[in-house]
Design a protein around this motif. Sequence first.
Motif, PDB file in Angstrom:
ATOM      1  N   ARG A   1      -3.203 -15.770  70.473  1.00 24.64           N
ATOM      2  CA  ARG A   1      -2.952 -16.742  71.533  1.00 24.64           C
ATOM      3  C   ARG A   1      -3.849 -17.963  71.412  1.00 24.64           C
ATOM      4  O   ARG A   1      -3.407 -19.089  71.629  1.00 24.64           O
ATOM      5  CB  ARG A   1      -3.084 -16.078  72.899  1.00 24.64           C
ATOM      6  CG  ARG A   1      -1.910 -15.136  73.144  1.00 24.64           C
ATOM      7  CD  ARG A   1      -1.880 -14.569  74.519  1.00 24.64           C
ATOM      8  NE  ARG A   1      -0.634 -13.814  74.689  1.00 24.64           N
ATOM      9  CZ  ARG A   1      -0.298 -13.192  75.785  1.00 24.64           C
ATOM     10  NH1 ARG A   1      -1.099 -13.222  76.845  1.00 24.64           N
ATOM     11  NH2 ARG A   1       0.843 -12.544  75.865  1.00 24.64           N
TER      12      ARG A   1
ATOM     13  N   LEU B   1      -2.446 -21.723  71.053  1.00 25.66           N
ATOM     14  CA  LEU B   1      -2.843 -22.745  72.022  1.00 25.66           C
ATOM     15  C   LEU B   1      -3.529 -23.928  71.345  1.00 25.66           C
ATOM     16  O   LEU B   1      -3.272 -25.084  71.691  1.00 25.66           O
ATOM     17  CB  LEU B   1      -3.756 -22.133  73.091  1.00 25.66           C
ATOM     18  CG  LEU B   1      -3.072 -21.162  74.055  1.00 25.66           C
ATOM     19  CD1 LEU B   1      -4.118 -20.327  74.785  1.00 25.66           C
ATOM     20  CD2 LEU B   1      -2.179 -21.900  75.027  1.00 25.66           C
TER      21      LEU B   1
ATOM     22  N   GLU C   1      -0.889 -25.962  69.510  1.00 25.19           N
ATOM     23  CA  GLU C   1      -0.004 -26.673  70.430  1.00 25.19           C
ATOM     24  C   GLU C   1      -0.719 -27.766  71.218  1.00 25.19           C
ATOM     25  O   GLU C   1      -0.071 -28.627  71.791  1.00 25.19           O
ATOM     26  CB  GLU C   1       0.615 -25.695  71.428  1.00 25.19           C
ATOM     27  CG  GLU C   1       1.552 -24.679  70.818  1.00 25.19           C
ATOM     28  CD  GLU C   1       1.930 -23.574  71.790  1.00 25.19           C
ATOM     29  OE1 GLU C   1       1.473 -23.599  72.957  1.00 25.19           O
ATOM     30  OE2 GLU C   1       2.691 -22.685  71.383  1.00 25.19           O
ATOM     31  N   SER C   2      -2.029 -27.743  71.242  1.00 19.96           N
ATOM     32  CA  SER C   2      -2.791 -28.623  72.131  1.00 19.96           C
ATOM     33  C   SER C   2      -2.750 -30.094  71.738  1.00 19.96           C
ATOM     34  O   SER C   2      -2.878 -30.966  72.601  1.00 19.96           O
ATOM     35  CB  SER C   2      -4.250 -28.172  72.203  1.00 19.96           C
ATOM     36  OG  SER C   2      -4.933 -28.494  70.997  1.00 19.96           O
TER      37      SER C   2
ATOM     38  N   LEU D   1      -7.520 -25.869  77.146  1.00 17.79           N
ATOM     39  CA  LEU D   1      -6.183 -25.615  76.596  1.00 17.79           C
ATOM     40  C   LEU D   1      -5.126 -25.457  77.682  1.00 17.79           C
ATOM     41  O   LEU D   1      -4.004 -25.049  77.405  1.00 17.79           O
ATOM     42  CB  LEU D   1      -6.241 -24.385  75.685  1.00 17.79           C
ATOM     43  CG  LEU D   1      -7.160 -24.556  74.476  1.00 17.79           C
ATOM     44  CD1 LEU D   1      -7.351 -23.235  73.745  1.00 17.79           C
ATOM     45  CD2 LEU D   1      -6.636 -25.638  73.538  1.00 17.79           C
TER      46      LEU D   1
ATOM     47  N   THR E   1      -4.629 -23.369  80.255  1.00 16.52           N
ATOM     48  CA  THR E   1      -4.068 -22.043  80.471  1.00 16.52           C
ATOM     49  C   THR E   1      -5.073 -21.235  81.280  1.00 16.52           C
ATOM     50  O   THR E   1      -5.964 -21.799  81.907  1.00 16.52           O
ATOM     51  CB  THR E   1      -3.706 -21.378  79.123  1.00 16.52           C
ATOM     52  OG1 THR E   1      -2.903 -20.224  79.376  1.00 16.52           O
ATOM     53  CG2 THR E   1      -4.923 -21.027  78.302  1.00 16.52           C
TER      54      THR E   1
ATOM     55  N   ASP F   1       1.853 -18.365  80.273  1.00 11.14           N
ATOM     56  CA  ASP F   1       0.890 -19.312  79.715  1.00 11.14           C
ATOM     57  C   ASP F   1       0.958 -20.666  80.406  1.00 11.14           C
ATOM     58  O   ASP F   1       0.307 -21.614  79.993  1.00 11.14           O
ATOM     59  CB  ASP F   1       1.059 -19.466  78.206  1.00 11.14           C
ATOM     60  CG  ASP F   1       2.273 -20.292  77.818  1.00 11.14           C
ATOM     61  OD1 ASP F   1       3.160 -20.505  78.666  1.00 11.14           O
ATOM     62  OD2 ASP F   1       2.343 -20.726  76.661  1.00 11.14           O
TER      63      ASP F   1
ATOM     64  N   LYS G   1       1.186 -27.104  81.525  1.00  8.60           N
ATOM     65  CA  LYS G   1       0.518 -27.726  80.382  1.00  8.60           C
ATOM     66  C   LYS G   1       1.269 -28.972  79.931  1.00  8.60           C
ATOM     67  O   LYS G   1       0.649 -29.970  79.567  1.00  8.60           O
ATOM     68  CB  LYS G   1       0.400 -26.735  79.230  1.00  8.60           C
ATOM     69  CG  LYS G   1      -0.581 -25.615  79.485  1.00  8.60           C
ATOM     70  CD  LYS G   1      -0.869 -24.806  78.255  1.00  8.60           C
ATOM     71  CE  LYS G   1       0.355 -24.225  77.633  1.00  8.60           C
ATOM     72  NZ  LYS G   1       0.074 -23.324  76.516  1.00  8.60           N
TER      73      LYS G   1
END
Length: 111
Positions: A10, A14, A17-18, A58, A60, A72, A77
């Motif tokens: 995870r 994350l 994807e951030s 991040l 989350t 998430d 986000k």
Amino acid sequence: MAVDEMFVQRLNNLVNESGYSQKQIAALCHTTEASLSRYINGARMPNPAILANLATALHTTTDYMLGKTENDYAEIKAIVARSKEFFSAEQKKELSDILLEINERLFGEDD
């Protein structure tokens, strides 16, 4: 200390994807790039304060990162990520907290 595979997976997702570099994430979390790299590679588990900072940076929750929930907060986000050019870091954190509270009040936890 055994590092949980779910956490490593995870965290990697994350981070990828951030849109932030590892250097930026490390700075946001008040840790070093070397320490962040150890967390990402599964060599080490962050202490609770760094874990909380990672979750905040991040966008989350620590529960999601540790595998305690499947949510998430992707929608939240995305809203926060789109706001990057409009808000300061403190304002983004406040916005994220408000959206998380609204989500919890409306839908509760789905664990």
